[in-house]
Design a protein around this motif. Sequence first.
Motif, PDB file in Angstrom:
ATOM      1  N   THR A  62      -5.105  -5.102  -4.248  1.00 38.01           N
ATOM      2  CA  THR A  62      -6.214  -6.033  -4.049  1.00 38.01           C
ATOM      3  C   THR A  62      -5.887  -7.117  -3.029  1.00 38.01           C
ATOM      4  O   THR A  62      -6.779  -7.742  -2.487  1.00 38.01           O
ATOM      5  CB  THR A  62      -6.636  -6.685  -5.380  1.00 38.01           C
ATOM      6  N   GLY A  63      -4.595  -7.343  -2.779  1.00 39.53           N
ATOM      7  CA  GLY A  63      -4.198  -8.332  -1.789  1.00 39.53           C
ATOM      8  C   GLY A  63      -2.733  -8.184  -1.442  1.00 39.53           C
ATOM      9  O   GLY A  63      -1.920  -7.828  -2.301  1.00 39.53           O
ATOM     10  N   VAL A  71       5.548  -5.845   0.963  1.00 38.62           N
ATOM     11  CA  VAL A  71       4.492  -5.032   0.346  1.00 38.62           C
ATOM     12  C   VAL A  71       4.391  -3.692   1.067  1.00 38.62           C
ATOM     13  O   VAL A  71       4.261  -2.646   0.425  1.00 38.62           O
ATOM     14  CB  VAL A  71       3.143  -5.791   0.351  1.00 38.62           C
ATOM     15  N   ILE A  72       4.465  -3.698   2.385  1.00 34.98           N
ATOM     16  CA  ILE A  72       4.418  -2.449   3.161  1.00 34.98           C
ATOM     17  C   ILE A  72       5.590  -1.549   2.765  1.00 34.98           C
ATOM     18  O   ILE A  72       5.417  -0.344   2.554  1.00 34.98           O
ATOM     19  CB  ILE A  72       4.430  -2.731   4.681  1.00 34.98           C
ATOM     20  N   PRO A  94      -8.868  -4.697  -0.121  1.00 37.43           N
ATOM     21  CA  PRO A  94      -8.491  -3.852  -1.257  1.00 37.43           C
ATOM     22  C   PRO A  94      -8.564  -2.369  -0.901  1.00 37.43           C
ATOM     23  O   PRO A  94      -9.511  -1.930  -0.265  1.00 37.43           O
ATOM     24  CB  PRO A  94      -9.511  -4.206  -2.331  1.00 37.43           C
ATOM     25  N   ALA A  95      -7.519  -1.647  -1.314  1.00 33.89           N
ATOM     26  CA  ALA A  95      -7.430  -0.224  -1.008  1.00 33.89           C
ATOM     27  C   ALA A  95      -6.726   0.503  -2.142  1.00 33.89           C
ATOM     28  O   ALA A  95      -5.802  -0.031  -2.755  1.00 33.89           O
ATOM     29  CB  ALA A  95      -6.658  -0.021   0.287  1.00 33.89           C
ATOM     30  N   THR A  96      -7.160   1.719  -2.406  1.00 30.33           N
ATOM     31  CA  THR A  96      -6.492   2.551  -3.401  1.00 30.33           C
ATOM     32  C   THR A  96      -5.228   3.104  -2.758  1.00 30.33           C
ATOM     33  O   THR A  96      -5.287   3.796  -1.749  1.00 30.33           O
ATOM     34  CB  THR A  96      -7.402   3.692  -3.866  1.00 30.33           C
ATOM     35  N   ILE A  97      -4.099   2.786  -3.357  1.00 29.78           N
ATOM     36  CA  ILE A  97      -2.808   3.195  -2.817  1.00 29.78           C
ATOM     37  C   ILE A  97      -2.444   4.596  -3.277  1.00 29.78           C
ATOM     38  O   ILE A  97      -1.970   5.421  -2.522  1.00 29.78           O
ATOM     39  CB  ILE A  97      -1.705   2.188  -3.217  1.00 29.78           C
ATOM     40  N   ALA A 118       2.449  -8.625  -3.838  1.00 29.39           N
ATOM     41  CA  ALA A 118       1.074  -8.140  -3.753  1.00 29.39           C
ATOM     42  C   ALA A 118       0.339  -8.398  -5.066  1.00 29.39           C
ATOM     43  O   ALA A 118       0.948  -8.595  -6.112  1.00 29.39           O
ATOM     44  CB  ALA A 118       1.053  -6.649  -3.456  1.00 29.39           C
ATOM     45  N   SER A 119      -0.985  -8.387  -4.980  1.00 28.23           N
ATOM     46  CA  SER A 119      -1.790  -8.387  -6.198  1.00 28.23           C
ATOM     47  C   SER A 119      -2.358  -6.973  -6.357  1.00 28.23           C
ATOM     48  O   SER A 119      -2.829  -6.380  -5.387  1.00 28.23           O
ATOM     49  CB  SER A 119      -2.892  -9.436  -6.141  1.00 28.23           C
TER      50      SER A 119
END
Length: 123
Positions: A62-63, A71-72, A94-97, A118-119
């Motif tokens: 989400t963030g 995070v990457i 926001p993206a589905t990982i 990350a959130s």
Amino acid sequence: MALTKDDIINAVADMSVMEVAELIEAMEEKFGVSAAAAVVAGPGGGGEEAAEEQTEFDLVLTGAGDKKVNVIKAVREITGLGLKEAKGAVDGAPATIKEAMSKDDAEEAKKKLEEAGASVELK
């Protein structure tokens, strides 16, 4: 010697599709039930409870937070994506990982991403 559930599962895993179908038919005849009815009823006959328990989770970023590089790196570790793809996913939050993860895997991945700054949500 009593067979364990794992013994039975391993034996079924070694069978061909036709053998499994024959086994299901034999069990339906032996116990007077339908496999389709057993799936709908779920364990113990509580069809509603079985439907409510979620077994697969989607990991949604989400963030990215302040530590975007970390995070990457976490996204790359979790998904196996390349640097460019992982950066794109993080930038597109926001993206589905990752989709259809087991509960344990999803919780572990969520923890890694949160530690990286990350959130994250599980859906």
